[in-house]
Design a protein around this motif. Structure first.
Motif, PDB file in Angstrom:
ATOM      1  N   ASP A   1     -10.212  28.355 121.069  1.00 37.78           N
ATOM      2  CA  ASP A   1     -10.902  28.711 119.760  1.00 37.78           C
ATOM      3  C   ASP A   1     -12.183  28.170 119.885  1.00 37.78           C
ATOM      4  N   LEU A   2     -12.457  26.874 120.350  1.00 38.40           N
ATOM      5  CA  LEU A   2     -13.646  26.069 120.488  1.00 38.40           C
ATOM      6  C   LEU A   2     -14.469  26.737 121.288  1.00 38.40           C
TER       7      LEU A   2
ATOM      8  N   THR B   1     -16.130  29.769 119.662  1.00 39.51           N
ATOM      9  CA  THR B   1     -17.091  29.612 118.912  1.00 39.51           C
ATOM     10  C   THR B   1     -18.570  29.291 119.548  1.00 39.51           C
TER      11      THR B   1
ATOM     12  N   VAL C   1     -17.041  19.256 114.735  1.00 36.72           N
ATOM     13  CA  VAL C   1     -15.835  20.183 114.708  1.00 36.72           C
ATOM     14  C   VAL C   1     -14.799  19.995 113.521  1.00 36.72           C
TER      15      VAL C   1
ATOM     16  N   THR D   1     -11.070  21.774 111.465  1.00 37.77           N
ATOM     17  CA  THR D   1     -10.441  22.930 111.312  1.00 37.77           C
ATOM     18  C   THR D   1      -9.681  22.773 109.856  1.00 37.77           C
TER      19      THR D   1
ATOM     20  N   HIS E   1      -8.201  18.890 110.338  1.00 38.15           N
ATOM     21  CA  HIS E   1      -8.760  18.144 111.559  1.00 38.15           C
ATOM     22  C   HIS E   1     -10.343  17.736 111.691  1.00 38.15           C
TER      23      HIS E   1
ATOM     24  N   PRO F   1     -11.499  32.452 112.702  1.00 35.17           N
ATOM     25  CA  PRO F   1     -10.247  32.428 112.579  1.00 35.17           C
ATOM     26  C   PRO F   1      -9.314  31.877 113.506  1.00 35.17           C
ATOM     27  N   ASN F   2      -8.144  30.940 113.194  1.00 36.46           N
ATOM     28  CA  ASN F   2      -7.242  30.689 114.286  1.00 36.46           C
ATOM     29  C   ASN F   2      -6.102  31.580 114.091  1.00 36.46           C
TER      30      ASN F   2
ATOM     31  N   THR G   1     -11.364  27.323 112.615  1.00 37.14           N
ATOM     32  CA  THR G   1     -12.200  26.346 113.326  1.00 37.14           C
ATOM     33  C   THR G   1     -13.850  26.551 113.000  1.00 37.14           C
TER      34      THR G   1
ATOM     35  N   VAL H   1     -17.436  24.828 114.110  1.00 35.85           N
ATOM     36  CA  VAL H   1     -18.163  24.096 115.072  1.00 35.85           C
ATOM     37  C   VAL H   1     -19.654  24.165 114.576  1.00 35.85           C
TER      38      VAL H   1
END
Lengths: 248, 158
Positions: A241-242, A245, B45, B47, B56, B125-126, B136, B138
């Protein structure tokens, strides 16, 4: 049946023999026939992945998403305490003191290492630089990126931090670090493919105990690692996911 | 739970504003004109749960926000919302990620001490097993030119 193991082409050249020793150790421990195939370029690696030739891979985080989501790979372990970081470097005599000083048409040297390039380009964004307004200088390895800077052929270079730190003192003396990433959450991972997945727990156990094994500790040392640590599935999903992004 | 900001936490002269969030809850915020520059090379970062509750954070988030990790975990992400940010930006963010798409924009965030910092934010979206289990976010260093564009644009959207 023989399985194929490979390592992301951004491995440090002086660790090449370490990976062969590791493969021999792993075959003995797992009682599986595993052939190590090293690729020099991402293009060749990606062709092998697309052809479903790979069963075990020490993968670049950039490839992890594709390996998990398209090829059914699962994570095993990562090198304990290690993460991928990038450096933006300039010639020591350069008049560039801040990324914000950079202008469009800056000559940027980098390798085809996708995660290092991604991290580097993110660090150039504060100067409004992007793939469309730089002059790219694709180099075969990180040492050649440094050489482009020394010869004045590039204004900035994007270099894997570990590779930069391993450059000779003489080269480093002629370079200057503009920015060093402190991302901490992007790392290479050892991943297992569908044909070997029935043995995932065994492989994980072998690897997690490797630093306590009589010969295993020395093999890890040859790779520059102290130990392996487990990667939970959710941890891998988080990194994917990171990367997603960042890749915009 | 979201609580009003406290004068004793604020560094420097401050103004007051009351923010009303999309769930109808309000919060009194205290803000100053002190900018904390975004550090080179770092990523913030975090979540959240599907409801926007922080689950997180990384160290850079703690450093830049001025809150402790314990204060951030379990708090709604809108704890960082600055009164200079137009509500339309956050509506667009939520509309986008709830469609399952990635959102990107430039955001002025409010620190615990009343100061602020600009970020380039990306939120995704996760998706796990076909379900959105959280988001998440960033944040990275924005260019000054983009920040200047936002400083000119955002007041026209409020």
């Amino acid at each position: 049946m023989s399985y194929m193991f490979t390592v992301s082409p951004d491995f440090a050249p002086d660790r090449l023999s370490g990976w062969y020793i590791f493969n021999t150790w792993l075959q003995k421990q797992s009682a599986e026939a595993i052939h190590l195939e090293m690729y020099n370029h991402y293009h060749d690696l990606h062709q092998a992945i697309a052809a479903d030739k790979i069963d075990l891979i020490y993968a670049n985080p950039f490839d992890a998403a594709m390996l998990v989501r398209e090829k059914g790979f699962l994570p095993l372990v990562r090198a304990k305490g290690e993460s991928d970081e990038a450096i933006i470097a300039v010639n020591a005599d350069s008049n560039i003191n801040d990324v914000a000083d950079l202008k469009p048409n800056t000559r940027v040297a980098f390798t085809d290492d996708p995660d290092v390039r991604l991290m580097g380009m993110i660090m150039l964004e504060p100067a409004d630089l992007h793939a469309g307004n730089i002059v790219p200088l694709l180099s075969d390895n990180h040492v050649l990126v440094a050489k482009h800077l020394l010869k004045g052929e590039a204004d900035v270079g994007i270099i894997l931090a570990e590779a930069y730190d391993n450059l000779s003192g003489m080269i480093k003396k002629q370079l200057r670090i503009l920015v060093r990433s402190q991302i901490s959450v992007i790392y290479h991972s050892l991943m297992i493919g569908p044909r070997l997945q029935s043995r995932r727990d065994d492989f994980q156990k072998i690897l997690l105990e490797m630093d306590r094994d009589e010969k295993g500790g020395g093999v890890l040392n040859a790779l520059g690692f102290s130990a392996w640590q487990r990667i939970e599935d959710e941890e891998m999903e988080f990194m994917i996911d990171l990367m997603d992004t960042l890749n915009t | 739970m979201i609580v009003d900001m406290k004068p004793e936490d604020i560094v420097g002269e401050y103004q007051e504003a009351t923010l009303t969030y999309c769930d109808g809850k309000s919060r009194k915020v205290l803000y100053t004109q002190l900018e904390t520059p975004y550090p080179d090379g770092k990523l913030i970062v975090s979540t959240t749960t599907p409801d926007g509750i922080i689950s997180h954070v990384n160290r850079a988030f703690v450093e830049m926000s001025g809150y402790t990790e314990a204060e951030l975990l379990g708090a709604p992400h809108c704890i960082l919302r600055h009164p200079d940010m137009p509500a339309a930006a956050f509506k667009d963010l939520w509309d986008t990620v709830l469609r399952g798409e990635k959102w990107q924009g430039f955001v002025k965030n409010l620190r615990k001490d009343g100061g602020y910092y600009w970020v380039k934010a990306t939120v995704i979206p996760n998706v796990r097993g076909g379900k959105v289990v959280g988001f998440t976010s960033v944040r990275r260093k924005p260019s000054r030119s983009k920040v200047d564009e936002c400083i000119a644009l955002y007041p026209t959207l409020i």
